[in-house]
Scaffold this active site. Structure first.
Site, PDB file in Angstrom:
ATOM      1  N   ASP A  12       0.868  -1.184   0.000  1.00 56.73           N
ATOM      2  CA  ASP A  12       0.000   0.000   0.000  1.00 56.73           C
ATOM      3  C   ASP A  12       0.904   1.233   0.000  1.00 56.73           C
ATOM      4  O   ASP A  12       2.118   1.133   0.217  1.00 56.73           O
ATOM      5  CB  ASP A  12      -0.888  -0.004   1.260  1.00 56.73           C
ATOM      6  CG  ASP A  12      -1.819   1.205   1.317  1.00 56.73           C
ATOM      7  OD1 ASP A  12      -2.285   1.655   0.244  1.00 56.73           O
ATOM      8  OD2 ASP A  12      -2.065   1.727   2.425  1.00 56.73           O
ATOM      9  N   SER A  13       0.280   2.383  -0.198  1.00 56.20           N
ATOM     10  CA  SER A  13       1.046   3.629  -0.121  1.00 56.20           C
ATOM     11  C   SER A  13       1.500   3.906   1.313  1.00 56.20           C
ATOM     12  O   SER A  13       2.461   4.635   1.528  1.00 56.20           O
ATOM     13  CB  SER A  13       0.176   4.784  -0.602  1.00 56.20           C
ATOM     14  OG  SER A  13      -1.027   4.810   0.135  1.00 56.20           O
ATOM     15  N   TYR A  44      -0.984   8.430  -2.399  1.00 62.24           N
ATOM     16  CA  TYR A  44      -1.010   8.200  -3.840  1.00 62.24           C
ATOM     17  C   TYR A  44      -2.259   8.843  -4.461  1.00 62.24           C
ATOM     18  O   TYR A  44      -2.287   9.152  -5.646  1.00 62.24           O
ATOM     19  CB  TYR A  44      -1.079   6.696  -4.151  1.00 62.24           C
ATOM     20  CG  TYR A  44       0.198   5.896  -3.992  1.00 62.24           C
ATOM     21  CD1 TYR A  44       1.356   6.445  -3.442  1.00 62.24           C
ATOM     22  CD2 TYR A  44       0.232   4.567  -4.410  1.00 62.24           C
ATOM     23  CE1 TYR A  44       2.502   5.676  -3.304  1.00 62.24           C
ATOM     24  CE2 TYR A  44       1.380   3.799  -4.289  1.00 62.24           C
ATOM     25  CZ  TYR A  44       2.513   4.349  -3.720  1.00 62.24           C
ATOM     26  OH  TYR A  44       3.642   3.582  -3.595  1.00 62.24           O
ATOM     27  N   GLY A  45      -3.288   8.975  -3.633  1.00 62.14           N
ATOM     28  CA  GLY A  45      -4.622   9.328  -4.149  1.00 62.14           C
ATOM     29  C   GLY A  45      -4.729  10.712  -4.769  1.00 62.14           C
ATOM     30  O   GLY A  45      -5.700  11.014  -5.447  1.00 62.14           O
ATOM     31  N   CYS A  75      -4.359  -1.360  -1.935  1.00 61.14           N
ATOM     32  CA  CYS A  75      -4.467   0.086  -2.107  1.00 61.14           C
ATOM     33  C   CYS A  75      -5.536   0.334  -3.162  1.00 61.14           C
ATOM     34  O   CYS A  75      -5.402  -0.122  -4.313  1.00 61.14           O
ATOM     35  CB  CYS A  75      -3.125   0.640  -2.555  1.00 61.14           C
ATOM     36  SG  CYS A  75      -3.177   2.402  -2.924  1.00 61.14           S
ATOM     37  N   THR A  77      -6.316   3.031  -4.622  1.00 67.43           N
ATOM     38  CA  THR A  77      -5.839   3.914  -5.683  1.00 67.43           C
ATOM     39  C   THR A  77      -5.060   3.131  -6.731  1.00 67.43           C
ATOM     40  O   THR A  77      -5.301   3.253  -7.938  1.00 67.43           O
ATOM     41  CB  THR A  77      -4.952   5.018  -5.064  1.00 67.43           C
ATOM     42  OG1 THR A  77      -5.682   5.643  -4.009  1.00 67.43           O
ATOM     43  CG2 THR A  77      -4.564   6.048  -6.094  1.00 67.43           C
ATOM     44  N   GLU A 153      -3.246   8.444   8.827  1.00 71.77           N
ATOM     45  CA  GLU A 153      -1.784   8.320   8.957  1.00 71.77           C
ATOM     46  C   GLU A 153      -1.301   9.001  10.242  1.00 71.77           C
ATOM     47  O   GLU A 153      -0.279   8.649  10.792  1.00 71.77           O
ATOM     48  CB  GLU A 153      -1.075   8.924   7.736  1.00 71.77           C
ATOM     49  CG  GLU A 153      -1.211   8.118   6.441  1.00 71.77           C
ATOM     50  CD  GLU A 153      -0.292   6.881   6.376  1.00 71.77           C
ATOM     51  OE1 GLU A 153       0.809   6.905   6.948  1.00 71.77           O
ATOM     52  OE2 GLU A 153      -0.709   5.883   5.752  1.00 71.77           O
ATOM     53  N   CYS A 187     -10.950   2.841  -0.047  1.00 75.13           N
ATOM     54  CA  CYS A 187      -9.540   3.102   0.242  1.00 75.13           C
ATOM     55  C   CYS A 187      -9.234   2.275   1.485  1.00 75.13           C
ATOM     56  O   CYS A 187     -10.021   2.279   2.443  1.00 75.13           O
ATOM     57  CB  CYS A 187      -9.343   4.589   0.522  1.00 75.13           C
ATOM     58  SG  CYS A 187      -7.765   4.987   1.289  1.00 75.13           S
ATOM     59  N   THR A 188      -8.110   1.583   1.482  1.00 77.97           N
ATOM     60  CA  THR A 188      -7.834   0.655   2.584  1.00 77.97           C
ATOM     61  C   THR A 188      -7.519   1.362   3.902  1.00 77.97           C
ATOM     62  O   THR A 188      -7.457   0.722   4.946  1.00 77.97           O
ATOM     63  CB  THR A 188      -6.685  -0.304   2.210  1.00 77.97           C
ATOM     64  OG1 THR A 188      -5.569   0.476   1.739  1.00 77.97           O
ATOM     65  CG2 THR A 188      -7.117  -1.290   1.153  1.00 77.97           C
ATOM     66  N   HIS A 189      -7.319   2.672   3.854  1.00 76.33           N
ATOM     67  CA  HIS A 189      -7.163   3.410   5.108  1.00 76.33           C
ATOM     68  C   HIS A 189      -8.513   3.582   5.833  1.00 76.33           C
ATOM     69  O   HIS A 189      -8.554   3.735   7.046  1.00 76.33           O
ATOM     70  CB  HIS A 189      -6.611   4.820   4.840  1.00 76.33           C
ATOM     71  CG  HIS A 189      -5.128   4.878   4.618  1.00 76.33           C
ATOM     72  ND1 HIS A 189      -4.521   4.349   3.516  1.00 76.33           N
ATOM     73  CD2 HIS A 189      -4.136   5.439   5.366  1.00 76.33           C
ATOM     74  CE1 HIS A 189      -3.210   4.584   3.588  1.00 76.33           C
ATOM     75  NE2 HIS A 189      -2.958   5.242   4.692  1.00 76.33           N
TER      76      HIS A 189
END
Ligand code: DGL
Length: 269
Positions: A12-13, A44-45, A75, A77, A153, A187-189
């Protein structure tokens, strides 16, 4: 009975792809996992399609060179720019779009499906296209949530966190008003904000986690191909990041137990 003891690669980013790792470890506890978070270049998005594709190829190659048997591009994105590309062909890998959309179409009864994702993913239109392929009668309501990744993050994920709740209201109220009954966290976040998201849209709306769905999809593919690890005992977790190890550990510690896991800084490209 086939077996393959090589690790599964996940990238992932940043830390969001760890939501796939959490589910992988739950359903495949004896698999070894190698994770790459490109923390030096997150997010990345907000980047162009060309840049995301270039980063994704570097992430993928890094894991391939470590000898993984299968890769999850955890990810949204990256997955959205990979659709229709054969950047990784004939690689054995999955993104998050297909598994997540299938789960949302199964979960939605009224066929009003919400999608939240990064700007790049929403711009690509890939969630919407695939939902319509599977459920032509579905109505899809998409919304980019660009502030969610930096909030995650930085650990602003807990219930009662005012800035996150404020952004959640701003982003999600229009979807709620449309009467959605399933919401893709594309989005995986975003699954790390599940509590706040659910409080905002209401508990009747099913939240579909792109990370967890991709992990379940990977398990199914590996099982079908006879590539699961048959060794007994707990699998290992090795993590790489492209920025500070301490910062990575600190951000990830909000939601995953990394005690005993080795984290190493690497460079890509
Ligand atoms: N986890 C990534 C995704 O699923 C985060 C996006 C970003 O880096 O902007 O899209």
């Amino acid at each position: 009975m086939y077996t393959d003891n090589r690790p599964i690669g996940v990238f992932d980013s940043g830390i969001g792809g760890l939501t796939a790792v959490i589910e992988l470890r739950r359903i495949l506890p004896n698999e070894d996992i190698v994770y790459l978070g490109d923390t030096a270049r997150v997010p990345y998005g907000t980047k162009s399609r060309e840049t995301v594709l270039r980063y994704a190829e570097q992430d993928y190659d890094f894991l391939k060179n470590l000898g993984v048997k299968f890769t999850i591009a955890a990810c949204g994105t990256v997955s959205s720019v990979m659709v229709g590309e054969n950047a990784f062909a004939p690689a054995f890998c999955t993104g998050v779009i297909q598994p997540t959309v299938e789960a949302a179409c199964r979960a939605s009864k009224n066929k009003k499906i919400g999608v939240i994702a990064t700007s790049a993913s929403v711009r690509s239109g890939c969630y919407e296209r695939l939902i319509k392929q599977i459920s032509p009668e579905a109505e899809v309501f998409s919304r980019a949530c660009p502030m969610f990744v930096p909030l995650v993050e930085n650990g602003y994920t807990y219930r009662g966190c005012l800035p996150t709740e404020e952004f959640a209201r701003e982003y999600l109220s229009p979807l709620k008003e449309q009467g959605i009954d399933a919401l893709i966290l594309g989005c995986t976040h975003y699954p790390l904000l599940s509590q706040i998201i659910s409080d905002t849209v209401g508990s009747a709306v099913s939240l579909i986690s792109s990370g967890a769905e991709a992990a379940r999809y990977a398990e199914k593919l590996l099982r079908e191909k006879g590539l699961l690890n048959k060794k007994s005992g707990a699998g290992s977790l090795k993590l790489y990041c492209t920025d500070s190890v301490e910062l990575f550990r600190e951000s990830a510690a909000h939601f995953i137990d990394l005690d005993g896991a080795e984290i190493e800084k690497c460079s890509l490209g």
